[in-house]
Write a protein that holds these residues in place. Structure first.
Motif, short mmCIF file in Angstrom:
data_model
loop_
_atom_site.label_atom_id
_atom_site.label_comp_id
_atom_site.label_asym_id
_atom_site.label_seq_id
_atom_site.Cartn_x
_atom_site.Cartn_y
_atom_site.Cartn_z
N GLU A 139 -19.74 -5.60 -40.29
CA GLU A 139 -20.69 -4.88 -39.44
C GLU A 139 -22.11 -4.84 -39.98
O GLU A 139 -23.06 -4.77 -39.19
CB GLU A 139 -20.19 -3.46 -39.18
CG GLU A 139 -18.96 -3.41 -38.29
CD GLU A 139 -18.65 -2.00 -37.85
OE1 GLU A 139 -19.48 -1.39 -37.14
OE2 GLU A 139 -17.57 -1.50 -38.21
N SER A 142 -24.80 -6.21 -37.49
CA SER A 142 -25.88 -5.33 -37.01
C SER A 142 -27.24 -6.00 -37.18
O SER A 142 -28.15 -5.79 -36.37
CB SER A 142 -25.84 -3.99 -37.74
OG SER A 142 -26.17 -4.13 -39.11
N HIS A 169 -20.17 1.20 -32.10
CA HIS A 169 -20.07 0.05 -33.01
C HIS A 169 -19.74 -1.23 -32.25
O HIS A 169 -20.24 -2.31 -32.58
CB HIS A 169 -19.04 0.33 -34.09
CG HIS A 169 -19.49 1.36 -35.08
ND1 HIS A 169 -20.20 1.04 -36.22
CD2 HIS A 169 -19.36 2.71 -35.10
CE1 HIS A 169 -20.47 2.14 -36.90
NE2 HIS A 169 -19.97 3.17 -36.23
N HIS A 207 -25.94 7.57 -37.00
CA HIS A 207 -25.92 6.65 -35.86
C HIS A 207 -27.30 6.52 -35.23
O HIS A 207 -27.70 5.44 -34.80
CB HIS A 207 -24.91 7.13 -34.80
CG HIS A 207 -23.48 6.93 -35.19
ND1 HIS A 207 -22.84 7.73 -36.11
CD2 HIS A 207 -22.55 6.01 -34.80
CE1 HIS A 207 -21.59 7.32 -36.26
NE2 HIS A 207 -21.39 6.29 -35.47
#
Length: 234
Positions: free
Chosen positions: A106, A110, A151, A199
């Motif tokens: 991730e 990202s 996500h 987040h």
């Protein structure tokens, strides 16, 4: 080790069967549950598995151990209370292994998302972030579904179908792990606020197309989850 997250443990299956019987009214509030040996024969499992499931129900206030022996079903909101019980059987080491894998995938995903996304991706991520915020403000909500969607939306914004498919292939294990870790913050508004802000920082860096900041905040977020679990259970 990861295999046990895909295959339900026997004690988890027993717990779910007991849950079904309570929801159906077969074991109603005030009823005394059958003895461990009788339940073991009924479900075709060991007494150890029965005892593990009953211990979770007792610790959660769903049943009461009676003086002189036996267990009685309490008057509780079973639908809400029992939904998170199966995750009590997840091994913390497994969650930590999963977080290490997520960091590998991730953090870089990202970065691609920050570089390649379009305005529609920004709107989708904003909507999911708001849902996650609302779930963190709701004292009864765990927030795992919105967390997963956040996500997943980032992964989709990377425009790499292999990354997206990989994430989708482990959806069940991810949702289980999120349910487990986020449930530990219920009743702790400060911690829930911290998770939301982690987040939010990812979202803001993503929208700014700041690749390095997006990577940094994603890594910090996943590392924080890992540290909290290690501190609490190691």
């Amino acid at each position: 080790m990861m295999q046990s997250l895909y295959r339900k443990k026997v004690s988890t299956q027993v717990l779910e069967l007991l849950q079904q019987k309570m929801k159906s009214g077969e074991y109603a509030p005030g009823d005394k549950l059958p003895p461990e040996m009788e339940l073991a024969k009924q479900f075709g499992v060991s007494r150890t598995s029965i005892r593990e499931a009953l211990n979770i129900l007792s610790a959660s206030g769903v049943i009461t151990v009676l003086q002189g022996g036996g267990r009685q079903v309490n008057e509780v909101n079973l639908v809400n209370m029992l939904e998170v019980l199966p995750y009590a059987f997840i091994e913390v080491d497994e969650i930590i292994d999963l977080l290490e894998m997520r960091m590998i995938i991730e953090v870089e995903a990202s970065a691609l998302a920050a570089e390649r996304h379009n305005k529609q991706d920004e709107r989708k991520l904003f909507d999911v972030l708001n849902r996650f915020k609302n779930s963190m403000l709701d004292k009864e909500s765990v927030g795992s579904e919105a967390d997963y969607e956040f996500h997943l939306t980032l992964i989709k914004a990377s425009k790499n179908p292999f990354l997206e498919q990989t994430f989708m292939n482990i959806r069940t294990v991810l949702e289980n792990s999120l349910q487990f870790s986020l449930s530990k913050n219920i009743g702790k508004p400060r911690k829930r606020k911290e998770v939301y802000h982690e987040h939010l920082k990812i979202y803001e860096a993503f929208c700014a197309r700041d690749i390095e900041a997006t990577k940094k905040y994603m890594k910090e977020h996943l590392t924080n989850v890992k540290i909290k679990l290690e501190t609490r259970y190691k």
